[in-house]
Design an enzyme around this catalytic site. Sequence first.
Site, PDB file in Angstrom:
ATOM      1  N   HIS A  75       6.832  -0.879   5.233  1.00 52.53           N
ATOM      2  CA  HIS A  75       5.404  -1.150   4.991  1.00 52.53           C
ATOM      3  C   HIS A  75       5.161  -1.372   3.488  1.00 52.53           C
ATOM      4  O   HIS A  75       4.519  -2.358   3.096  1.00 52.53           O
ATOM      5  CB  HIS A  75       4.565   0.035   5.505  1.00 52.53           C
ATOM      6  CG  HIS A  75       3.100  -0.073   5.220  1.00 52.53           C
ATOM      7  ND1 HIS A  75       2.144  -0.173   6.210  1.00 52.53           N
ATOM      8  CD2 HIS A  75       2.412  -0.107   4.044  1.00 52.53           C
ATOM      9  CE1 HIS A  75       0.944  -0.266   5.642  1.00 52.53           C
ATOM     10  NE2 HIS A  75       1.078  -0.221   4.336  1.00 52.53           N
ATOM     11  N   GLU A  76       5.682  -0.472   2.660  1.00 54.69           N
ATOM     12  CA  GLU A  76       5.443  -0.588   1.213  1.00 54.69           C
ATOM     13  C   GLU A  76       6.178  -1.795   0.628  1.00 54.69           C
ATOM     14  O   GLU A  76       5.656  -2.482  -0.252  1.00 54.69           O
ATOM     15  CB  GLU A  76       5.850   0.696   0.486  1.00 54.69           C
ATOM     16  CG  GLU A  76       5.098   1.950   0.920  1.00 54.69           C
ATOM     17  CD  GLU A  76       3.584   1.808   0.947  1.00 54.69           C
ATOM     18  OE1 GLU A  76       3.038   1.002   0.175  1.00 54.69           O
ATOM     19  OE2 GLU A  76       2.949   2.490   1.762  1.00 54.69           O
ATOM     20  N   CYS A 122      -3.263   1.842   5.955  1.00 55.11           N
ATOM     21  CA  CYS A 122      -2.988   1.377   4.591  1.00 55.11           C
ATOM     22  C   CYS A 122      -4.208   1.681   3.725  1.00 55.11           C
ATOM     23  O   CYS A 122      -5.340   1.420   4.139  1.00 55.11           O
ATOM     24  CB  CYS A 122      -2.739  -0.136   4.636  1.00 55.11           C
ATOM     25  SG  CYS A 122      -2.358  -0.857   3.039  1.00 55.11           S
ATOM     26  N   LEU A 123      -3.983   2.213   2.537  1.00 55.00           N
ATOM     27  CA  LEU A 123      -5.110   2.542   1.656  1.00 55.00           C
ATOM     28  C   LEU A 123      -5.909   1.293   1.270  1.00 55.00           C
ATOM     29  O   LEU A 123      -7.083   1.396   0.926  1.00 55.00           O
ATOM     30  CB  LEU A 123      -4.614   3.247   0.385  1.00 55.00           C
ATOM     31  CG  LEU A 123      -4.150   4.702   0.563  1.00 55.00           C
ATOM     32  CD1 LEU A 123      -3.613   5.254  -0.756  1.00 55.00           C
ATOM     33  CD2 LEU A 123      -5.265   5.591   1.095  1.00 55.00           C
ATOM     34  N   GLY A 157       1.875   6.633   1.035  1.00 51.62           N
ATOM     35  CA  GLY A 157       2.688   5.649   0.338  1.00 51.62           C
ATOM     36  C   GLY A 157       1.779   4.723  -0.442  1.00 51.62           C
ATOM     37  O   GLY A 157       0.596   4.577  -0.114  1.00 51.62           O
ATOM     38  N   HIS A 213       4.286  -4.959   0.804  1.00 55.28           N
ATOM     39  CA  HIS A 213       3.282  -5.161  -0.259  1.00 55.28           C
ATOM     40  C   HIS A 213       3.891  -5.905  -1.445  1.00 55.28           C
ATOM     41  O   HIS A 213       3.230  -6.715  -2.092  1.00 55.28           O
ATOM     42  CB  HIS A 213       2.729  -3.823  -0.753  1.00 55.28           C
ATOM     43  CG  HIS A 213       1.689  -3.217   0.143  1.00 55.28           C
ATOM     44  ND1 HIS A 213       0.488  -3.822   0.397  1.00 55.28           N
ATOM     45  CD2 HIS A 213       1.664  -2.052   0.844  1.00 55.28           C
ATOM     46  CE1 HIS A 213      -0.238  -3.060   1.206  1.00 55.28           C
ATOM     47  NE2 HIS A 213       0.461  -1.968   1.495  1.00 55.28           N
ATOM     48  N   GLN A 243      -1.237  -2.284  -5.186  1.00 56.46           N
ATOM     49  CA  GLN A 243      -2.453  -1.679  -4.626  1.00 56.46           C
ATOM     50  C   GLN A 243      -3.341  -1.065  -5.699  1.00 56.46           C
ATOM     51  O   GLN A 243      -4.502  -0.748  -5.438  1.00 56.46           O
ATOM     52  CB  GLN A 243      -2.093  -0.639  -3.568  1.00 56.46           C
ATOM     53  CG  GLN A 243      -1.489  -1.271  -2.305  1.00 56.46           C
ATOM     54  CD  GLN A 243      -1.185  -0.222  -1.261  1.00 56.46           C
ATOM     55  OE1 GLN A 243      -0.137   0.400  -1.302  1.00 56.46           O
ATOM     56  NE2 GLN A 243      -2.106   0.003  -0.345  1.00 56.46           N
TER      57      GLN A 243
HETATM   58 CO    CO Z   1      -0.177  -0.405   2.650  1.00 54.47          CO
END
Ligand code: CO
Length: 173
Positions: free
Chosen positions: A140-141, A98-99, A45, A144, A50
């Site tokens: 989660h996304e 998370c990236l 995701g 952000h 990001q």
């Molecule tokens: Co994330």
Amino acid sequence: MVKDIVIYPDKRLKLISKEVTEFNEELHELLEDMYDTMVTKKGVGLAAIQIGVPKRVLIINLPKENSEDDEIKKEDTLEIINPVFIEKNGSWKNQEGCLSIPGFYEDIERAKHVILEYYDRYGKKHIIDTDEFLAVALQHEHDHLEGKVFIEKLSILKRKKFEKDWKKKHKSK
Ligand code: CO
């Protein structure tokens, strides 16, 4: 095009992303860049912020359950624009990563079931009613877009340990 990932504790991760008002070529390009970046960095995701773009756009491509081939297919990617939760309930704990916080994973508790209203890349409205893995990924996304990252959900002790380890790890580089 593969973009650089914004890494914690970059302040851009705290921005509240803005609603998309035009469903145009620029948006489609952003979605392509996000997909290329997510797949290259092996994420499931990604939110636009990001890659440094503060727009309410996220994509998710979860590995299919009960599927033999784990090949990622572009057409399986959920593209979600201007999402709004209309229902959240239950509770479910699952390991998250998370990236933007590479190499750190922790169990996080979130709503088990969600109903989400969103727009696709053409500005058409959709509703998704889902639970467990996808419900958690959406939360989660979506966080952000609100300038939040999942480590904010850790207990105080775990958060302190994380910050200490993270500083150590990133100083030595
Ligand atoms: Co994330």
